[in-house]
Design a protein around this motif. Sequence first.
Motif, PDB file in Angstrom:
ATOM      1  N   LEU A  22      39.540  13.048  -8.305  1.00 57.70           N
ATOM      2  CA  LEU A  22      40.635  12.608  -7.445  1.00 57.70           C
ATOM      3  C   LEU A  22      40.157  11.598  -6.415  1.00 57.70           C
ATOM      4  CD1 LEU A  22      42.510  15.955  -6.632  1.00 57.70           C
ATOM      5  CD2 LEU A  22      42.811  14.380  -8.558  1.00 57.70           C
ATOM      6  N   GLU A  26      44.622  11.345  -3.116  1.00 57.58           N
ATOM      7  CA  GLU A  26      45.116  12.415  -3.977  1.00 57.58           C
ATOM      8  C   GLU A  26      44.603  13.759  -3.476  1.00 57.58           C
ATOM      9  OE1 GLU A  26      45.300   9.808  -8.139  1.00 57.58           O
ATOM     10  OE2 GLU A  26      43.468  10.849  -7.541  1.00 57.58           O
ATOM     11  N   MET A  27      43.358  13.746  -3.070  1.00 54.03           N
ATOM     12  CA  MET A  27      42.738  14.959  -2.544  1.00 54.03           C
ATOM     13  C   MET A  27      43.464  15.408  -1.271  1.00 54.03           C
ATOM     14  SD  MET A  27      40.075  16.806  -3.467  1.00 54.03           S
ATOM     15  CE  MET A  27      38.785  17.908  -2.851  1.00 54.03           C
ATOM     16  N   ALA A  30      46.800  16.823  -2.089  1.00 53.04           N
ATOM     17  CA  ALA A  30      46.689  18.111  -2.771  1.00 53.04           C
ATOM     18  C   ALA A  30      46.386  19.239  -1.791  1.00 53.04           C
ATOM     19  CB  ALA A  30      45.608  18.037  -3.845  1.00 53.04           C
ATOM     20  N   PHE A  31      45.619  18.950  -0.747  1.00 56.19           N
ATOM     21  CA  PHE A  31      45.199  20.021   0.162  1.00 56.19           C
ATOM     22  C   PHE A  31      45.757  19.877   1.574  1.00 56.19           C
ATOM     23  CE2 PHE A  31      42.093  20.234  -3.212  1.00 56.19           C
ATOM     24  CZ  PHE A  31      41.894  21.597  -3.358  1.00 56.19           C
ATOM     25  N   PHE A  58      36.531  12.823  -5.944  1.00 52.48           N
ATOM     26  CA  PHE A  58      36.307  14.257  -5.759  1.00 52.48           C
ATOM     27  C   PHE A  58      36.462  14.999  -7.072  1.00 52.48           C
ATOM     28  CE2 PHE A  58      36.002  14.317  -1.184  1.00 52.48           C
ATOM     29  CZ  PHE A  58      36.581  13.108  -0.841  1.00 52.48           C
ATOM     30  N   ARG A  60      36.129  18.550  -9.646  1.00 55.95           N
ATOM     31  CA  ARG A  60      36.645  19.909  -9.696  1.00 55.95           C
ATOM     32  C   ARG A  60      35.858  20.808  -8.739  1.00 55.95           C
ATOM     33  NH1 ARG A  60      35.159  24.237 -12.081  1.00 55.95           N
ATOM     34  NH2 ARG A  60      33.378  23.213 -13.045  1.00 55.95           N
ATOM     35  N   ASP A  62      34.367  19.881  -5.997  1.00 52.88           N
ATOM     36  CA  ASP A  62      34.786  19.598  -4.629  1.00 52.88           C
ATOM     37  C   ASP A  62      36.098  20.296  -4.314  1.00 52.88           C
ATOM     38  OD1 ASP A  62      32.662  17.833  -3.824  1.00 52.88           O
ATOM     39  OD2 ASP A  62      33.502  16.353  -5.177  1.00 52.88           O
ATOM     40  N   ARG A  63      36.969  20.350  -5.285  1.00 52.00           N
ATOM     41  CA  ARG A  63      38.258  21.013  -5.059  1.00 52.00           C
ATOM     42  C   ARG A  63      38.057  22.507  -4.816  1.00 52.00           C
ATOM     43  NH1 ARG A  63      39.630  17.267  -9.196  1.00 52.00           N
ATOM     44  NH2 ARG A  63      39.686  18.766 -10.890  1.00 52.00           N
ATOM     45  N   LEU A  66      36.526  22.889  -1.354  1.00 55.27           N
ATOM     46  CA  LEU A  66      37.478  22.633  -0.275  1.00 55.27           C
ATOM     47  C   LEU A  66      38.423  23.814  -0.096  1.00 55.27           C
ATOM     48  CD1 LEU A  66      38.599  20.898   1.892  1.00 55.27           C
ATOM     49  CD2 LEU A  66      39.941  19.633   0.210  1.00 55.27           C
ATOM     50  N   LYS A  67      38.823  24.393  -1.197  1.00 57.06           N
ATOM     51  CA  LYS A  67      39.699  25.560  -1.117  1.00 57.06           C
ATOM     52  C   LYS A  67      39.016  26.667  -0.318  1.00 57.06           C
ATOM     53  CE  LYS A  67      42.079  28.832  -4.174  1.00 57.06           C
ATOM     54  NZ  LYS A  67      42.218  29.250  -5.590  1.00 57.06           N
TER      55      LYS A  67
END
Lengths: 147, 147
Positions: A22, A26-27, A30-31, A58, A60, A62-63, A66-67
Amino acid sequence: MICPCITLRKHGAESMTEDEVLTIREMCDAFNVTPRTLRFYESKELLFPIREGQKRLFTRRDRARLKLILRGKRFGFSLEDIRQLLDLYEMGDQQKTQLHETIKVAQQRMSEMSRQRDELGQAISELAEQISWAEKQLDKARHTDAA
Amino acid sequence: MICPCITLRKHGAESMTEDEVLTIREMCDAFNVTPRTLRFYESKELLFPIREGQKRLFTRRDRARLKLILRGKRFGFSLEDIRQLLDLYEMGDQQKTQLHETIKVAQQRMSEMSRQRDELGQAISELAEQISWAEKQLDKARHTDAA
DNA sequence: CGTTACGGTGACGTACGCGTCAAGAAGTCT
DNA sequence: AGACTTCTTGACGCGTACGTCACCGTAACG
Protein backbone atom coordinates in the motif's frame (compact mmCIF):
# COMPACT_ATOMS: atom_id res chain seq x y z
CA MET A 1 8.68 4.05 -15.11
CA ILE A 2 10.77 1.46 -13.37
CA CYS A 3 8.16 -1.05 -12.37
CA PRO A 4 4.83 -0.80 -14.21
CA CYS A 5 3.22 -3.55 -12.22
CA ILE A 6 3.50 -1.39 -9.13
CA THR A 7 3.29 2.03 -10.68
CA LEU A 8 0.01 1.22 -12.34
CA ARG A 9 -2.09 1.53 -9.20
CA LYS A 10 -5.29 3.52 -9.43
CA HIS A 11 -7.03 5.19 -6.52
CA GLY A 12 -9.84 2.89 -5.57
CA ALA A 13 -8.77 0.29 -2.99
CA GLU A 14 -9.27 -2.60 -5.36
CA SER A 15 -9.96 -5.45 -2.93
CA MET A 16 -6.39 -5.50 -1.58
CA THR A 17 -5.17 -9.02 -2.16
CA GLU A 18 -3.45 -10.13 1.01
CA ASP A 19 0.04 -9.57 -0.40
CA GLU A 20 -0.44 -6.23 -2.03
CA VAL A 21 1.66 -3.28 -0.90
CA LEU A 22 0.00 0.00 0.00
CA THR A 23 1.06 3.57 -0.59
CA ILE A 24 1.17 5.84 2.38
CA ARG A 25 -2.21 7.31 1.56
CA GLU A 26 -3.89 3.95 1.17
CA MET A 27 -2.35 2.94 4.45
CA CYS A 28 -3.62 6.10 6.13
CA ASP A 29 -7.11 5.60 4.82
CA ALA A 30 -7.11 1.96 5.86
CA PHE A 31 -6.09 2.70 9.45
CA ASN A 32 -7.26 6.26 9.89
CA VAL A 33 -3.90 7.77 10.70
CA THR A 34 -1.89 10.58 9.11
CA PRO A 35 1.17 10.24 6.90
CA ARG A 36 3.13 11.98 9.63
CA THR A 37 2.20 9.22 12.01
CA LEU A 38 3.41 6.49 9.65
CA ARG A 39 6.68 8.28 8.98
CA PHE A 40 7.10 8.81 12.68
CA TYR A 41 6.56 5.12 13.37
CA GLU A 42 9.08 4.27 10.72
CA SER A 43 11.61 6.63 12.26
CA LYS A 44 11.06 4.84 15.56
CA GLU A 45 11.55 1.48 13.86
CA LEU A 46 8.02 0.30 14.39
CA LEU A 47 7.33 -0.07 10.69
CA PHE A 48 9.63 -0.99 7.82
CA PRO A 49 7.99 -0.07 4.53
CA ILE A 50 9.99 -0.95 1.45
CA ARG A 51 10.98 1.80 -0.93
CA GLU A 52 10.13 2.23 -4.57
CA GLY A 53 12.61 4.98 -5.28
CA GLN A 54 11.77 7.42 -2.50
CA LYS A 55 8.22 6.35 -1.91
CA ARG A 56 7.20 4.08 0.90
CA LEU A 57 5.28 0.92 0.21
CA PHE A 58 3.69 -0.81 3.17
CA THR A 59 3.57 -4.57 3.17
CA ARG A 60 1.24 -7.05 4.80
CA ARG A 61 3.72 -7.22 7.65
CA ASP A 62 3.50 -3.47 8.17
CA ARG A 63 -0.27 -3.71 8.25
CA ALA A 64 -0.16 -6.41 10.89
CA ARG A 65 2.31 -4.41 12.94
CA LEU A 66 0.32 -1.20 12.66
CA LYS A 67 -2.78 -2.97 13.86
CA LEU A 68 -0.90 -4.12 16.93
CA ILE A 69 0.64 -0.70 17.43
CA LEU A 70 -2.74 0.99 17.48
CA ARG A 71 -4.13 -1.59 19.84
CA GLY A 72 -1.13 -1.22 22.12
CA LYS A 73 -1.69 2.50 22.20
CA ARG A 74 -5.27 2.07 23.31
CA PHE A 75 -3.93 0.07 26.23
CA GLY A 76 -1.68 2.92 27.20
CA PHE A 77 1.60 1.35 26.15
CA SER A 78 4.33 3.66 24.95
CA LEU A 79 5.65 3.26 21.43
CA GLU A 80 8.88 1.97 22.89
CA ASP A 81 6.98 -0.66 24.88
CA ILE A 82 5.16 -1.62 21.73
CA ARG A 83 8.36 -1.86 19.72
CA GLN A 84 9.73 -4.37 22.19
CA LEU A 85 6.56 -6.43 22.06
CA LEU A 86 6.58 -6.38 18.27
CA ASP A 87 10.14 -7.60 18.32
CA LEU A 88 8.97 -10.50 20.42
CA TYR A 89 6.29 -11.25 17.86
CA GLU A 90 8.72 -11.30 14.99
CA MET A 91 11.79 -13.04 16.21
CA GLY A 92 13.64 -15.48 14.02
CA ASP A 93 16.15 -17.86 15.53
CA GLN A 94 18.68 -15.22 16.38
CA GLN A 95 18.80 -13.05 19.46
CA LYS A 96 18.72 -16.00 21.81
CA THR A 97 20.54 -13.86 24.31
CA GLN A 98 17.86 -11.22 24.40
CA LEU A 99 15.10 -13.74 24.20
CA HIS A 100 15.07 -14.57 27.85
CA GLU A 101 15.02 -10.91 28.80
CA THR A 102 12.25 -10.21 26.35
CA ILE A 103 10.17 -13.06 27.73
CA LYS A 104 10.48 -11.55 31.17
CA VAL A 105 9.33 -8.20 29.88
CA ALA A 106 6.40 -9.82 28.15
CA GLN A 107 5.42 -11.70 31.28
CA GLN A 108 5.46 -8.53 33.33
CA ARG A 109 3.31 -6.98 30.66
CA MET A 110 0.98 -9.94 30.86
CA SER A 111 0.38 -9.54 34.56
CA GLU A 112 -0.01 -5.80 34.12
CA MET A 113 -2.59 -6.44 31.46
CA SER A 114 -4.44 -8.94 33.59
CA ARG A 115 -4.57 -6.49 36.45
CA GLN A 116 -5.72 -3.83 34.07
CA ARG A 117 -8.44 -6.06 32.73
CA ASP A 118 -9.72 -6.86 36.20
CA GLU A 119 -9.69 -3.26 37.27
CA LEU A 120 -11.34 -2.31 34.03
CA GLY A 121 -14.15 -4.73 34.69
CA GLN A 122 -14.65 -3.24 38.12
CA ALA A 123 -14.49 0.30 36.81
CA ILE A 124 -17.04 -0.54 34.15
CA SER A 125 -19.60 -1.76 36.62
CA GLU A 126 -18.94 1.17 38.92
CA LEU A 127 -19.37 3.59 36.09
CA ALA A 128 -22.54 1.81 35.03
CA GLU A 129 -23.90 2.32 38.52
CA GLN A 130 -23.02 5.99 38.44
CA ILE A 131 -24.68 6.43 35.10
CA SER A 132 -27.93 4.90 36.19
CA TRP A 133 -27.80 7.03 39.33
CA ALA A 134 -27.28 10.11 37.19
CA GLU A 135 -30.13 9.11 34.94
CA LYS A 136 -32.39 8.83 37.96
CA GLN A 137 -31.31 12.30 39.06
CA LEU A 138 -32.09 13.62 35.63
CA ASP A 139 -35.52 12.03 35.82
CA LYS A 140 -36.17 13.50 39.23
CA ALA A 141 -35.12 16.92 37.98
CA ARG A 142 -37.47 16.65 35.02
CA HIS A 143 -40.26 15.68 37.37
CA THR A 144 -39.56 18.52 39.80
CA ASP A 145 -39.60 21.49 37.44
CA ALA A 146 -41.96 19.99 34.93
CA ALA A 147 -42.02 22.42 32.02
CA MET B 1 -0.88 28.18 66.34
CA ILE B 2 -4.34 28.65 64.99
CA CYS B 3 -5.77 25.18 65.34
CA PRO B 4 -3.93 22.87 67.73
CA CYS B 5 -6.13 19.91 66.97
CA ILE B 6 -4.79 19.89 63.46
CA THR B 7 -1.34 21.28 64.04
CA LEU B 8 -0.53 18.60 66.56
CA ARG B 9 0.14 15.88 64.03
CA LYS B 10 3.26 13.78 64.45
CA HIS B 11 4.96 11.90 61.67
CA GLY B 12 3.84 8.33 62.00
CA ALA B 13 0.67 7.63 60.04
CA GLU B 14 -1.37 6.96 63.15
CA SER B 15 -4.11 4.69 61.80
CA MET B 16 -5.78 7.44 59.76
CA THR B 17 -9.34 7.59 60.98
CA GLU B 18 -11.59 7.80 57.96
CA ASP B 19 -12.17 11.56 58.34
CA GLU B 20 -8.66 12.68 59.06
CA VAL B 21 -6.97 15.13 56.74
CA LEU B 22 -3.51 14.38 55.36
CA THR B 23 -0.56 16.63 54.68
CA ILE B 24 0.93 16.55 51.26
CA ARG B 25 3.69 14.22 52.39
CA GLU B 26 1.35 11.78 54.06
CA MET B 27 -0.73 11.83 50.92
CA CYS B 28 2.32 11.19 48.76
CA ASP B 29 3.41 8.28 50.90
CA ALA B 30 -0.07 6.82 50.93
CA PHE B 31 -0.41 6.87 47.14
CA ASN B 32 3.19 6.80 46.03
CA VAL B 33 3.13 10.05 44.11
CA THR B 34 5.20 13.23 44.38
CA PRO B 35 4.11 16.58 45.84
CA ARG B 36 4.49 18.04 42.38
CA THR B 37 1.92 15.61 41.11
CA LEU B 38 -0.61 16.55 43.78
CA ARG B 39 -0.11 20.27 43.19
CA PHE B 40 -0.41 19.66 39.49
CA TYR B 41 -3.66 17.81 39.96
CA GLU B 42 -4.96 20.61 42.12
CA SER B 43 -4.02 23.15 39.46
CA LYS B 44 -6.00 21.09 36.98
CA GLU B 45 -8.95 21.00 39.37
CA LEU B 46 -8.80 17.30 40.00
CA LEU B 47 -8.23 17.71 43.72
CA PHE B 48 -9.45 20.35 46.15
CA PRO B 49 -7.41 20.18 49.34
CA ILE B 50 -8.42 22.61 52.05
CA ARG B 51 -5.90 25.11 53.33
CA GLU B 52 -4.54 25.59 56.79
CA GLY B 53 -2.79 28.87 56.17
CA GLN B 54 -0.72 28.04 53.13
CA LYS B 55 -0.51 24.33 53.59
CA ARG B 56 -2.70 21.87 51.82
CA LEU B 57 -4.71 19.35 53.73
CA PHE B 58 -6.20 16.48 51.79
CA THR B 59 -9.58 15.19 52.83
CA ARG B 60 -11.24 11.83 52.51
CA ARG B 61 -12.82 13.15 49.33
CA ASP B 62 -9.43 13.96 47.89
CA ARG B 63 -8.25 10.48 48.70
CA ALA B 64 -11.20 8.93 46.93
CA ARG B 65 -10.66 11.15 43.91
CA LEU B 66 -6.96 10.46 43.75
CA LYS B 67 -7.62 6.75 43.80
CA LEU B 68 -9.91 7.14 40.83
CA ILE B 69 -7.46 9.44 39.09
CA LEU B 70 -4.67 6.91 39.33
CA ARG B 71 -6.91 4.15 38.11
CA GLY B 72 -8.10 6.26 35.23
CA LYS B 73 -4.52 6.91 34.25
CA ARG B 74 -3.77 3.21 34.11
CA PHE B 75 -6.61 2.91 31.62
CA GLY B 76 -5.00 5.53 29.45
CA PHE B 77 -7.51 8.29 30.14
CA SER B 78 -6.22 11.83 30.03
CA LEU B 79 -6.44 13.96 33.14
CA GLU B 80 -9.08 16.02 31.41
CA ASP B 81 -11.13 12.88 30.71
CA ILE B 82 -10.75 11.92 34.33
CA ARG B 83 -11.81 15.32 35.55
CA GLN B 84 -15.05 15.03 33.64
CA LEU B 85 -15.72 11.58 35.04
CA LEU B 86 -15.00 12.77 38.56
CA ASP B 87 -17.45 15.59 38.05
CA LEU B 88 -20.03 12.99 37.18
CA TYR B 89 -19.23 11.08 40.33
CA GLU B 90 -19.68 14.11 42.55
CA MET B 91 -22.65 15.91 41.28
CA GLY B 92 -25.18 17.33 43.66
CA ASP B 93 -28.59 18.43 42.47
CA GLN B 94 -27.32 21.38 40.47
CA GLN B 95 -26.01 21.34 36.93
CA LYS B 96 -29.09 19.64 35.58
CA THR B 97 -28.33 21.27 32.27
CA GLN B 98 -24.93 19.67 31.98
CA LEU B 99 -26.11 16.40 33.43
CA HIS B 100 -27.51 15.06 30.22
CA GLU B 101 -24.35 15.92 28.34
CA THR B 102 -22.20 14.35 31.00
CA ILE B 103 -24.22 11.16 30.90
CA LYS B 104 -23.62 10.96 27.19
CA VAL B 105 -19.90 11.37 27.72
CA ALA B 106 -19.94 8.69 30.37
CA GLN B 107 -21.84 6.31 28.14
CA GLN B 108 -19.37 6.77 25.34
CA ARG B 109 -16.65 6.09 27.86
CA MET B 110 -18.49 2.98 28.95
CA SER B 111 -18.56 1.54 25.47
CA GLU B 112 -14.95 2.50 24.95
CA MET B 113 -14.06 0.71 28.12
CA SER B 114 -16.01 -2.36 27.16
CA ARG B 115 -14.29 -2.48 23.81
CA GLN B 116 -11.00 -2.02 25.54
CA ARG B 117 -11.73 -4.81 27.96
CA ASP B 118 -12.64 -7.19 25.15
CA GLU B 119 -9.58 -6.32 23.14
CA LEU B 120 -7.48 -6.60 26.24
CA GLY B 121 -8.73 -10.11 26.83
CA GLN B 122 -7.88 -11.02 23.27
CA ALA B 123 -4.48 -9.40 23.48
CA ILE B 124 -3.74 -11.23 26.69
CA SER B 125 -4.37 -14.62 25.19
CA GLU B 126 -2.43 -13.72 22.08
CA LEU B 127 0.48 -12.53 24.14
CA ALA B 128 0.30 -15.67 26.23
CA GLU B 129 0.58 -17.71 23.05
CA GLN B 130 3.57 -15.71 21.91
CA ILE B 131 5.27 -16.15 25.24
CA SER B 132 4.90 -19.90 25.27
CA TRP B 133 6.15 -19.97 21.67
CA ALA B 134 9.16 -17.90 22.69
CA GLU B 135 9.81 -20.18 25.63
CA LYS B 136 9.82 -23.14 23.29
CA GLN B 137 12.33 -21.37 21.06
CA LEU B 138 14.49 -20.68 24.05
CA ASP B 139 14.35 -24.32 24.98
CA LYS B 140 15.24 -25.38 21.46
CA ALA B 141 18.17 -23.00 21.48
CA ARG B 142 19.43 -24.38 24.76
CA HIS B 143 19.15 -27.87 23.35
CA THR B 144 20.95 -26.98 20.12
CA ASP B 145 24.11 -25.39 21.46
CA ALA B 146 24.21 -27.27 24.74
CA ALA B 147 27.00 -25.69 26.76
C1' DC C 1 4.48 23.98 -20.51
C1' DG C 2 2.32 25.18 -16.20
C1' DT C 3 -0.45 23.34 -12.65
C1' DT C 4 -2.27 20.04 -9.71
C1' DA C 5 -1.55 15.97 -6.80
C1' DC C 6 1.03 13.08 -4.15
C1' DG C 7 5.18 12.03 -1.72
C1' DG C 8 9.68 13.16 0.59
C1' DT C 9 12.80 15.42 4.12
C1' DG C 10 14.00 18.58 7.73
C1' DA C 11 12.81 21.56 11.36
C1' DC C 12 10.10 23.85 14.47
C1' DG C 13 5.72 23.91 17.32
C1' DT C 14 2.49 21.87 20.66
C1' DA C 15 -0.27 19.42 24.40
C1' DC C 16 0.25 16.48 28.20
C1' DG C 17 2.26 15.12 32.63
C1' DC C 18 4.95 15.91 35.38
C1' DG C 19 10.58 16.79 37.04
C1' DT C 20 13.53 20.11 38.69
C1' DC C 21 15.51 24.05 40.37
C1' DA C 22 15.02 28.78 42.79
C1' DA C 23 13.57 31.51 46.45
C1' DG C 24 10.94 32.40 50.29
C1' DA C 25 7.60 31.61 54.40
C1' DA C 26 6.75 28.94 58.64
C1' DG C 27 7.24 25.83 62.15
C1' DT C 28 10.71 22.64 65.02
C1' DC C 29 15.03 21.49 67.33
C1' DT C 30 18.96 22.60 70.13
C1' DA D 1 19.16 32.87 67.39
C1' DG D 2 20.74 29.80 63.91
C1' DA D 3 19.91 25.47 61.47
C1' DC D 4 16.85 22.27 59.57
C1' DT D 5 12.79 20.59 57.65
C1' DT D 6 8.54 21.00 55.32
C1' DC D 7 5.80 23.50 52.74
C1' DT D 8 4.69 27.22 49.30
C1' DT D 9 4.62 29.49 44.55
C1' DG D 10 6.63 30.43 40.11
C1' DA D 11 9.18 29.20 36.13
C1' DC D 12 11.73 26.59 33.05
C1' DG D 13 12.88 21.77 31.23
C1' DC D 14 11.84 17.41 29.24
C1' DG D 15 10.13 13.11 26.87
C1' DT D 16 6.31 11.48 24.08
C1' DA D 17 3.59 11.62 20.02
C1' DC D 18 2.68 13.61 16.79
C1' DG D 19 0.91 18.55 13.91
C1' DT D 20 2.37 21.89 10.86
C1' DC D 21 5.01 24.39 7.69
C1' DA D 22 8.47 25.22 4.26
C1' DC D 23 10.55 23.55 0.45
C1' DC D 24 11.83 20.05 -3.02
C1' DG D 25 11.06 16.20 -6.48
C1' DT D 26 8.28 13.82 -9.77
C1' DA D 27 4.58 12.08 -12.25
C1' DA D 28 0.19 12.91 -14.57
C1' DC D 29 -3.28 16.05 -16.81
C1' DG D 30 -4.82 19.25 -20.16
